[in-house]
Design a protein around this motif. Structure first.
Motif, PDB file in Angstrom:
ATOM      1  N   ARG A  45       0.802  -1.222   0.000  1.00 26.58           N
ATOM      2  CA  ARG A  45       0.000   0.000   0.000  1.00 26.58           C
ATOM      3  C   ARG A  45       0.836   1.274   0.000  1.00 26.58           C
ATOM      4  O   ARG A  45       0.581   2.206  -0.769  1.00 26.58           O
ATOM      5  N   VAL A  46       1.847   1.330   0.848  1.00 27.01           N
ATOM      6  CA  VAL A  46       2.639   2.563   0.974  1.00 27.01           C
ATOM      7  C   VAL A  46       3.315   2.917  -0.346  1.00 27.01           C
ATOM      8  O   VAL A  46       3.233   4.062  -0.815  1.00 27.01           O
ATOM      9  N   MET A  47       3.963   1.945  -0.964  1.00 27.63           N
ATOM     10  CA  MET A  47       4.647   2.220  -2.230  1.00 27.63           C
ATOM     11  C   MET A  47       3.634   2.552  -3.327  1.00 27.63           C
ATOM     12  O   MET A  47       3.849   3.462  -4.124  1.00 27.63           O
ATOM     13  N   TYR A  48       2.529   1.852  -3.332  1.00 30.98           N
ATOM     14  CA  TYR A  48       1.494   2.134  -4.324  1.00 30.98           C
ATOM     15  C   TYR A  48       1.005   3.576  -4.194  1.00 30.98           C
ATOM     16  O   TYR A  48       0.901   4.305  -5.189  1.00 30.98           O
ATOM     17  N   GLN A  49       0.726   4.002  -2.964  1.00 32.28           N
ATOM     18  CA  GLN A  49       0.225   5.362  -2.777  1.00 32.28           C
ATOM     19  C   GLN A  49       1.293   6.418  -3.060  1.00 32.28           C
ATOM     20  O   GLN A  49       0.965   7.545  -3.406  1.00 32.28           O
ATOM     21  N   MET A  50       2.564   6.033  -2.956  1.00 32.78           N
ATOM     22  CA  MET A  50       3.624   6.958  -3.317  1.00 32.78           C
ATOM     23  C   MET A  50       3.725   7.086  -4.850  1.00 32.78           C
ATOM     24  O   MET A  50       3.974   8.162  -5.375  1.00 32.78           O
ATOM     25  N   VAL A  82      -2.254  -4.693  -5.503  1.00 34.79           N
ATOM     26  CA  VAL A  82      -1.808  -4.006  -4.292  1.00 34.79           C
ATOM     27  C   VAL A  82      -2.253  -4.820  -3.083  1.00 34.79           C
ATOM     28  O   VAL A  82      -3.435  -5.146  -2.946  1.00 34.79           O
ATOM     29  N   ALA A  83      -1.288  -5.153  -2.231  1.00 37.23           N
ATOM     30  CA  ALA A  83      -1.602  -5.854  -0.986  1.00 37.23           C
ATOM     31  C   ALA A  83      -1.884  -4.810   0.083  1.00 37.23           C
ATOM     32  O   ALA A  83      -1.013  -4.015   0.433  1.00 37.23           O
ATOM     33  N   SER A  84      -3.137  -4.772   0.569  1.00 43.17           N
ATOM     34  CA  SER A  84      -3.521  -3.779   1.567  1.00 43.17           C
ATOM     35  C   SER A  84      -4.782  -4.220   2.288  1.00 43.17           C
ATOM     36  O   SER A  84      -5.714  -4.734   1.663  1.00 43.17           O
ATOM     37  N   THR A  85      -4.804  -3.969   3.575  1.00 44.80           N
ATOM     38  CA  THR A  85      -6.022  -4.216   4.346  1.00 44.80           C
ATOM     39  C   THR A  85      -6.830  -2.937   4.522  1.00 44.80           C
ATOM     40  O   THR A  85      -7.966  -2.981   4.980  1.00 44.80           O
ATOM     41  N   THR A  86      -6.256  -1.779   4.148  1.00 42.84           N
ATOM     42  CA  THR A  86      -6.933  -0.509   4.400  1.00 42.84           C
ATOM     43  C   THR A  86      -7.311   0.264   3.138  1.00 42.84           C
ATOM     44  O   THR A  86      -8.201   1.110   3.194  1.00 42.84           O
ATOM     45  N   LEU A  87      -6.661   0.015   2.035  1.00 40.04           N
ATOM     46  CA  LEU A  87      -6.962   0.739   0.798  1.00 40.04           C
ATOM     47  C   LEU A  87      -8.340   0.339   0.293  1.00 40.04           C
ATOM     48  O   LEU A  87      -8.666  -0.834   0.247  1.00 40.04           O
ATOM     49  N   ASP A  88      -9.158   1.331  -0.086  1.00 44.87           N
ATOM     50  CA  ASP A  88     -10.490   0.943  -0.545  1.00 44.87           C
ATOM     51  C   ASP A  88     -10.774   1.240  -2.003  1.00 44.87           C
ATOM     52  O   ASP A  88     -11.767   0.798  -2.505  1.00 44.87           O
ATOM     53  N   ILE A 118       8.072  -6.387  -8.494  1.00 44.71           N
ATOM     54  CA  ILE A 118       7.705  -6.126  -7.103  1.00 44.71           C
ATOM     55  C   ILE A 118       8.330  -4.801  -6.693  1.00 44.71           C
ATOM     56  O   ILE A 118       9.516  -4.577  -6.913  1.00 44.71           O
ATOM     57  N   ASP A 119       7.568  -3.965  -6.066  1.00 46.35           N
ATOM     58  CA  ASP A 119       8.093  -2.716  -5.524  1.00 46.35           C
ATOM     59  C   ASP A 119       7.462  -2.519  -4.148  1.00 46.35           C
ATOM     60  O   ASP A 119       6.481  -1.805  -3.996  1.00 46.35           O
ATOM     61  N   THR A 120       8.008  -3.204  -3.171  1.00 44.66           N
ATOM     62  CA  THR A 120       7.531  -3.090  -1.805  1.00 44.66           C
ATOM     63  C   THR A 120       8.651  -3.475  -0.855  1.00 44.66           C
ATOM     64  O   THR A 120       9.333  -4.471  -1.074  1.00 44.66           O
ATOM     65  N   VAL A 121       8.862  -2.680   0.167  1.00 43.31           N
ATOM     66  CA  VAL A 121       9.863  -3.009   1.174  1.00 43.31           C
ATOM     67  C   VAL A 121       9.213  -3.729   2.346  1.00 43.31           C
ATOM     68  O   VAL A 121       9.796  -4.639   2.925  1.00 43.31           O
ATOM     69  N   SER A 122       7.986  -3.368   2.649  1.00 44.41           N
ATOM     70  CA  SER A 122       7.320  -3.921   3.831  1.00 44.41           C
ATOM     71  C   SER A 122       7.148  -5.439   3.750  1.00 44.41           C
ATOM     72  O   SER A 122       7.234  -6.130   4.761  1.00 44.41           O
TER      73      SER A 122
END
Length: 183
Positions: A45-50, A82-88, A118-122
């Protein structure tokens, strides 16, 4: 089976933060070319939103340099998970995965298609432990950040991961790109 590749900008002291470097036209063209064999992006989620909607807006408005516009157009054209539990919110190119990103990536890897980027550090330690990443592209910027997020927090991997260096490219701005394959 599809190949999964991970790419990231990092500082000389191992911190990953997209604000530490100064990407040149040459470096932007390198990242654009990296996506030639990619038909799916996998983000946290963080990288996607960036990355979005910033690059989508650049692609639409042609508001960047020529190299940034090429990168934005290529990036925006590729489907995303996008892997996210909060993005809607999803769009036509984006699908949200709510749980077990490693399991989802394994399913995607088993489908036909081009490479997955893949572009995610988390999620990186989890995905590496699961053996899901085949290639690593690390662009080292000639800066010492002294703070930020490391690619792998201390203790996040319990086994050594052997890699083979297949290519190194030096850019005029002092960045060095390393391409590794998992052994």
């Amino acid at each position: 089976m599809r190949t999964v590749k991970f790419g990231m900008n990092i500082s000389l002291d191992g911190y990953c933060d997209h604000t530490i470097g100064n990407p040149s036209e040459e470096l932007m063209d390198y990242f654009t070319a990296m996506m030639d064999d990619v038909d799916l992006l996998f983000f946290g989620r963080v990288m996607y939103q960036m990355m979005f909607p910033y690059w989508s807006d650049v692609a639409r408005d042609k508001s960047g340099s020529a190299a940034e516009n090429r990168f934005a157009e290529r990036l925006s054209a590729i489907d995303r998970v996008v892997a996210s539990t909060t993005l809607d919110s999803e769009d036509a190119k984006t699908r949200i995965v709510r749980s077990n990103p490693a399991e989802e990536l394994l399913k995607l890897k088993q489908q036909s298609g081009k490479k997955i980027a893949i572009d995610t550090v988390s999620m990186l330690p989890e995905l590496v432990k699961a053996g899901l990443i085949d290639e690593f592209y690390l662009v080292i910027h000639p800066v010492i950040a002294g703070q930020g997020r490391h690619l792998f927090p201390a203790g996040s991997l319990h086994e050594l991961v052997q890699l083979k260096l297949t290519e190194t490219k030096t850019f005029q701005n002092g960045c060095v790109a390393h391409h590794y394959l998992k052994q």
